[in-house]
Design a protein around this motif. Structure first.
Motif, PDB file in Angstrom:
ATOM      1  N   SER A 154     -96.573 -26.812  18.077  1.00 25.59           N
ATOM      2  CA  SER A 154     -95.839 -27.982  17.596  1.00 25.59           C
ATOM      3  C   SER A 154     -96.194 -28.217  16.132  1.00 25.59           C
ATOM      4  O   SER A 154     -97.373 -28.244  15.774  1.00 25.59           O
ATOM      5  N   TRP A 161    -101.251 -31.938  29.934  1.00 28.85           N
ATOM      6  CA  TRP A 161    -101.099 -31.349  28.616  1.00 28.85           C
ATOM      7  C   TRP A 161    -101.837 -32.203  27.589  1.00 28.85           C
ATOM      8  O   TRP A 161    -101.788 -33.434  27.665  1.00 28.85           O
ATOM      9  N   LEU A 205    -102.247 -32.641  23.332  1.00 28.98           N
ATOM     10  CA  LEU A 205    -101.857 -32.295  21.971  1.00 28.98           C
ATOM     11  C   LEU A 205    -103.136 -32.206  21.158  1.00 28.98           C
ATOM     12  O   LEU A 205    -103.931 -33.157  21.141  1.00 28.98           O
ATOM     13  N   ASP A 223     -99.827 -27.840  21.981  1.00 31.67           N
ATOM     14  CA  ASP A 223     -99.721 -28.674  23.164  1.00 31.67           C
ATOM     15  C   ASP A 223    -100.208 -27.770  24.288  1.00 31.67           C
ATOM     16  O   ASP A 223     -99.508 -26.828  24.669  1.00 31.67           O
TER      17      ASP A 223
END
Length: 171
Positions: A137, A61, A63, A52
């Motif tokens: 993540s 941001w 992902l 992220d």
């Protein structure tokens, strides 16, 4: 002959006269980019490692899969291994080349080299560049697919790499 307009790191903005296949000559502005590696890290239990990352150009941001720019004379596989470890702290036991994508062909010569990284496991802490702000993540493929459908994951290189990996039978 090209004219340099601006340079930042290894990325150059240039302008040149180009003769098209139809014979017409135009002034074309192009971003020259050394290329990049995009890595799809898959853990032994089948989860996918994402980052992220704060993207200043969008002021938000994103992902996305880990990725990075090739250093001068660096082969894409070496870049993939380096960027995976730098951005996530993960290493992988096997890298499989998936081919290439051309993300911005209208104004940039960048080629992105896609890789699946199997057996990805945490090995060290991240070693980020000064302009990188990243949170790692780890997600399931189903979670990632839902994020794509719901416009929570919009990064083109990530969607392309995931699609190619699925079409090739790696997911």
């Amino acid at each position: 002959m090209s004219h340099l307009i601006h340079q930042w790191k290894s990325i150059r903005l240039e302008e040149e006269q180009v003769t098209l296949p139809n014979g017409k000559t135009i002034t074309h502005t192009n971003i020259q980019h050394p290329g990049a590696a995009v890595i799809l890290p898959i853990t032994p239990d089948g989860h996918i490692v994402l980052v992220d990352q704060y993207r200043p150009s969008l002021k938000k941001w994103l992902l996305e899969l880990p990725a990075g720019t090739l250093e001068p004379n660096e082969c894409p596989l070496t870049c993939a291994k380096r960027e995976l470890e730098e951005e996530t702290g993960y290493v992988a036991s096997e890298f499989i080349a998936l081919g290439q994508v051309t993300p911005l062909a209208g104004f940039c010569d960048e080629i992105q080299h896609l890789f699946v990284a199997r057996g990805a496991s945490k090995d060290s802490e991240c070693n980020l560049d000064d302009d990188e702000v990243i949170n790692v993540s780890v997600r399931t493929l189903t979670d990632i697919q839902h994020a794509i459908v719901n416009n929570e994951l919009t990064d083109a290189k990530t969607i392309a790499c995931l699609s190619k990996a699925q079409l090739c039978g790696y997911l």
